[in-house]
Design a protein around this motif. Structure first.
Motif, mmCIF file in Angstrom:
data_model
loop_
_atom_site.group_PDB
_atom_site.id
_atom_site.type_symbol
_atom_site.label_atom_id
_atom_site.label_comp_id
_atom_site.label_asym_id
_atom_site.label_seq_id
_atom_site.Cartn_x
_atom_site.Cartn_y
_atom_site.Cartn_z
ATOM 1 N N THR A 182 50.740 37.481 42.139
ATOM 2 C CA THR A 182 50.881 38.026 41.037
ATOM 3 C C THR A 182 49.446 38.000 40.505
ATOM 4 O OG1 THR A 182 50.896 35.481 40.617
ATOM 5 C CG2 THR A 182 53.086 35.835 39.988
ATOM 6 N N SER A 183 48.833 38.280 39.785
ATOM 7 C CA SER A 183 47.838 38.885 39.265
ATOM 8 C C SER A 183 47.376 39.060 37.764
ATOM 9 C CB SER A 183 46.846 40.658 39.956
ATOM 10 O OG SER A 183 48.232 41.296 39.115
ATOM 11 N N THR A 184 45.574 38.751 37.410
ATOM 12 C CA THR A 184 45.684 39.017 36.168
ATOM 13 C C THR A 184 44.192 39.044 35.885
ATOM 14 O OG1 THR A 184 46.456 36.140 35.910
ATOM 15 C CG2 THR A 184 44.800 36.864 34.154
ATOM 16 N N VAL A 185 43.805 40.457 35.403
ATOM 17 C CA VAL A 185 43.184 41.055 35.421
ATOM 18 C C VAL A 185 42.565 42.085 34.820
ATOM 19 C CG1 VAL A 185 43.182 41.117 38.460
ATOM 20 C CG2 VAL A 185 44.179 42.848 36.236
ATOM 21 N N PRO A 186 42.125 42.391 34.576
ATOM 22 C CA PRO A 186 41.141 42.819 32.642
ATOM 23 C C PRO A 186 41.618 43.941 32.965
ATOM 24 C CG PRO A 186 39.279 42.597 33.363
ATOM 25 C CD PRO A 186 40.402 41.624 34.523
ATOM 26 N N GLU A 187 41.066 45.112 32.006
ATOM 27 C CA GLU A 187 41.090 46.508 32.252
ATOM 28 C C GLU A 187 40.441 46.962 32.892
ATOM 29 O OE1 GLU A 187 41.432 50.351 29.551
ATOM 30 O OE2 GLU A 187 41.168 48.521 28.345
ATOM 31 N N ARG A 188 39.003 47.131 32.681
ATOM 32 C CA ARG A 188 37.862 47.210 34.085
ATOM 33 C C ARG A 188 36.882 45.781 34.245
ATOM 34 N NH1 ARG A 188 36.952 51.880 34.577
ATOM 35 N NH2 ARG A 188 34.292 51.693 35.148
ATOM 36 N N ALA A 189 36.497 46.257 35.068
ATOM 37 C CA ALA A 189 35.586 45.065 36.056
ATOM 38 C C ALA A 189 34.720 45.839 36.633
ATOM 39 C CB ALA A 189 35.830 43.920 36.692
ATOM 40 N N PRO A 190 33.223 46.825 35.603
ATOM 41 C CA PRO A 190 32.392 46.779 36.871
ATOM 42 C C PRO A 190 31.586 45.804 37.237
ATOM 43 C CG PRO A 190 31.933 47.215 34.457
ATOM 44 C CD PRO A 190 32.640 46.293 34.315
ATOM 45 N N VAL A 191 30.745 45.992 38.972
ATOM 46 C CA VAL A 191 29.944 44.910 39.297
ATOM 47 C C VAL A 191 29.091 46.530 39.841
ATOM 48 C CG1 VAL A 191 31.724 43.767 39.779
ATOM 49 C CG2 VAL A 191 31.211 45.656 41.520
ATOM 50 N N GLN A 192 27.377 46.162 40.188
ATOM 51 C CA GLN A 192 26.575 46.582 41.412
ATOM 52 C C GLN A 192 27.111 46.299 42.506
ATOM 53 O OE1 GLN A 192 22.963 44.757 39.525
ATOM 54 N NE2 GLN A 192 23.593 45.421 37.859
ATOM 55 N N ALA A 193 27.514 47.033 43.352
ATOM 56 C CA ALA A 193 27.949 47.168 44.474
ATOM 57 C C ALA A 193 28.599 48.202 45.173
ATOM 58 C CB ALA A 193 29.499 46.303 44.944
ATOM 59 N N THR A 194 28.747 49.478 46.255
ATOM 60 C CA THR A 194 29.514 49.861 46.828
ATOM 61 C C THR A 194 30.639 50.062 47.409
ATOM 62 O OG1 THR A 194 28.744 49.376 48.978
ATOM 63 C CG2 THR A 194 27.067 50.084 47.836
ATOM 64 N N PRO A 195 31.766 50.835 47.473
ATOM 65 C CA PRO A 195 33.277 51.027 47.913
ATOM 66 C C PRO A 195 33.269 50.363 48.733
ATOM 67 C CG PRO A 195 31.949 53.156 47.370
ATOM 68 C CD PRO A 195 30.906 52.522 47.385
ATOM 69 N N ALA A 196 31.773 49.518 49.983
ATOM 70 C CA ALA A 196 32.347 48.940 51.100
ATOM 71 C C ALA A 196 32.652 47.403 50.530
ATOM 72 C CB ALA A 196 30.904 48.975 51.982
ATOM 73 N N ILE A 197 32.856 46.981 49.282
ATOM 74 C CA ILE A 197 32.576 46.056 48.979
ATOM 75 C C ILE A 197 34.692 45.702 48.850
ATOM 76 C CG2 ILE A 197 31.526 45.584 46.935
ATOM 77 C CD1 ILE A 197 33.033 45.670 44.775
ATOM 78 N N ARG A 198 35.582 46.852 49.582
ATOM 79 C CA ARG A 198 36.872 46.745 50.030
ATOM 80 C C ARG A 198 36.846 45.668 50.773
ATOM 81 N NH1 ARG A 198 35.671 51.697 51.581
ATOM 82 N NH2 ARG A 198 36.572 52.194 53.845
ATOM 83 N N HIS A 199 35.862 45.756 52.187
ATOM 84 C CA HIS A 199 36.377 45.501 53.233
ATOM 85 C C HIS A 199 36.622 43.732 53.408
ATOM 86 C CE1 HIS A 199 35.942 49.134 55.252
ATOM 87 N NE2 HIS A 199 34.592 49.144 54.768
ATOM 88 N N GLY A 200 35.763 42.862 51.862
ATOM 89 C CA GLY A 200 35.713 41.680 52.131
ATOM 90 C C GLY A 200 36.485 40.989 51.554
ATOM 91 N N ILE A 201 37.543 41.917 50.394
ATOM 92 C CA ILE A 201 38.481 42.450 49.586
ATOM 93 C C ILE A 201 39.975 41.914 50.738
ATOM 94 C CG2 ILE A 201 40.102 42.035 47.832
ATOM 95 C CD1 ILE A 201 37.675 43.943 46.383
ATOM 96 N N GLU A 202 39.703 43.217 51.640
ATOM 97 C CA GLU A 202 40.753 43.400 52.595
ATOM 98 C C GLU A 202 40.575 42.314 53.759
ATOM 99 O OE1 GLU A 202 40.736 48.362 52.304
ATOM 100 O OE2 GLU A 202 39.656 47.252 54.404
ATOM 101 N N GLU A 203 40.277 41.723 54.198
ATOM 102 C CA GLU A 203 40.087 40.929 55.080
ATOM 103 C C GLU A 203 40.456 39.176 54.432
ATOM 104 O OE1 GLU A 203 39.762 41.159 58.108
ATOM 105 O OE2 GLU A 203 38.950 43.116 57.749
ATOM 106 N N LEU A 204 40.395 39.319 53.133
ATOM 107 C CA LEU A 204 40.786 37.866 52.597
ATOM 108 C C LEU A 204 42.525 37.582 52.122
ATOM 109 C CD1 LEU A 204 37.959 36.784 50.229
ATOM 110 C CD2 LEU A 204 38.423 35.830 52.179
ATOM 111 N N LEU A 205 42.737 39.473 51.626
ATOM 112 C CA LEU A 205 43.829 39.651 51.375
ATOM 113 C C LEU A 205 44.723 39.414 53.194
ATOM 114 C CD1 LEU A 205 44.070 42.350 49.380
ATOM 115 C CD2 LEU A 205 44.425 40.153 48.251
ATOM 116 N N GLU A 206 44.454 39.849 53.736
ATOM 117 C CA GLU A 206 45.619 39.633 55.493
ATOM 118 C C GLU A 206 45.216 37.957 56.219
ATOM 119 O OE1 GLU A 206 43.384 41.540 60.244
ATOM 120 O OE2 GLU A 206 43.129 42.736 58.220
ATOM 121 N N ASN A 207 43.946 37.256 55.492
ATOM 122 C CA ASN A 207 43.782 36.365 55.859
ATOM 123 C C ASN A 207 45.335 35.105 55.483
ATOM 124 O OD1 ASN A 207 42.452 33.921 57.112
ATOM 125 N ND2 ASN A 207 43.037 33.219 54.457
ATOM 126 N N ALA A 208 45.035 35.853 54.196
ATOM 127 C CA ALA A 208 46.928 35.136 52.876
ATOM 128 C C ALA A 208 47.511 35.582 53.788
ATOM 129 C CB ALA A 208 46.158 35.754 52.137
#
Length: 324
Positions: A182-208
């Motif tokens: 289940t997810s609770t997210v806004p329409e957009r959430a712009p952050v100062q970063a590069t697309p490489a932040i996906r790797h951190g999210i992928e690792e946490l999802l894989e851990n779960a």
């Protein structure tokens, strides 16, 4: 006080040392001029001279401190370049050499597996195959380090909502039917970063997902993105069995040792991804599950003309005429 000992002080302590030296210099030299010089013209001349001497001493001190600090900075940059080169070499070795060798071993083990008759021997080969898969998976994770440029401080704007949704779409939840998301997210959430932040999210999802496989009951995974004090937080939480404390100990201590180390690199990757993008990560675990919070600096998006006009209309009083 030697220059080395002076540099070891904090900026506040250096300021107080300089302030004390200045007060002592002025008080001592003024007293000496008054005590030993009776002629007002000579006294004025000496006051000027000692003022210039003080300025010269201050300039010399500032130059010395700045120069030594500059040399230390150069040494730190050289060590950083060396560390980066070591990471790149490690990445190439793990990505190519080790992965290729593991594939060869895996192929030969598969061939021998078909020739065995006893279940005991096949069980041993199954264990060897699982180990080789773990090594291959870890070498794939190490390649992520090649995509993280720790010297690059120029970030763009990345929509954390879109990145998270894409990671959820690519996650292998179909292999774990006992996990609901289940997810609770806004329409957009712009952050100062590069697309490489996906790797951190992928690792946490894989851990779960990995820990959900060992759970006795169905696991609920919740995703929440929220804005807090100029930062955007991504919270990934599950009610699974939790991460063993010894796995989190190195992350909290920010170092590994022979007695305290992780079995994988997933959490390290998540931590490095956050730090490279000037963010933070907090991981809490217990009997009721695991919660990881990633924080990034919010980015300011340009306001469209239509949105600006709409905001201007909303700010006008009801009696004011609204331009067509």
């Amino acid at each position: 006080m030697s220059t080395r000992r002076l540099l070891a002080l904090s900026p506040v302590n250096i300021t107080f040392v300089y302030l004390g030296f200045g007060i002592l210099w002025i008080a001592t030299t003024d007293s000496a001029v008054v005590l030993f010089v009776a002629d007002p013209d000579v006294a004025a001349f000496l006051q000027t001279i000692k003022g210039w001497v003080f300025v010269a001493l201050s300039a010399g001190l500032i130059f010395g401190l700045t120069r030594v600090r500059e040399r230390r900075l150069e040494q730190s940059e050289q060590r950083l370049r060396t560390a980066t080169e070591q990471i790149q070499v490690l990445h190439r070795v793990l990505r190519h050499n080790i992965r290729n060798d593991v594939n060869v071993i895996h192929g030969y083990v598969d061939m021998v597996y078909d020739e065995l008759d006893t279940s005991e021997s096949k069980a041993k080969l199954d264990h060897a195959l699982e180990r080789s898969r773990r090594i291959a998976t870890m070498s794939d994770k190490i390649r992520i380090l090649g995509e993280l440029d720790i010297t690059d401080e120029t970030y763009g704007t990345v929509d954390l909502v879109r990145v998270t949704e894409r990671c959820l779409e690519e996650a292998s939840f179909e292999d774990t039917p006992d996990i609901t998301v289940t997810s609770t997210v806004p329409e957009r959430a712009p952050v100062q970063a590069t697309p490489a932040i996906r790797h951190g999210i992928e690792e946490l999802l894989e851990n779960a997902i990995e820990h959900a496989d060992g759970a006795d009951d169905a696991v609920r995974l919740t995703i929440e993105i929220r804005r807090t004090n100029g930062e955007i937080e991504l919270v990934i939480a599950d009610d699974g069995p939790g991460i063993p404390p010894h796995e989190l100990a190195p992350l909290e201590a920010e170092s590994e040792s022979e007695l305290r180390h992780m079995s994988g690199v997933g959490l390290w990757i998540a931590k490095w991804v956050c730090e490279v993008h000037d963010g933070t990560i907090d991981v809490e675990t217990g009997n009721d599950g695991t919660s990881a919070t990633l924080r990034f600096h919010a980015a300011t998006e340009p306001v469209s003309v239509e949105a600006a006009i709409e905001r201007a209309r909303e700010s006008l009083p009801d009696s004011a005429p609204v331009p067509a």
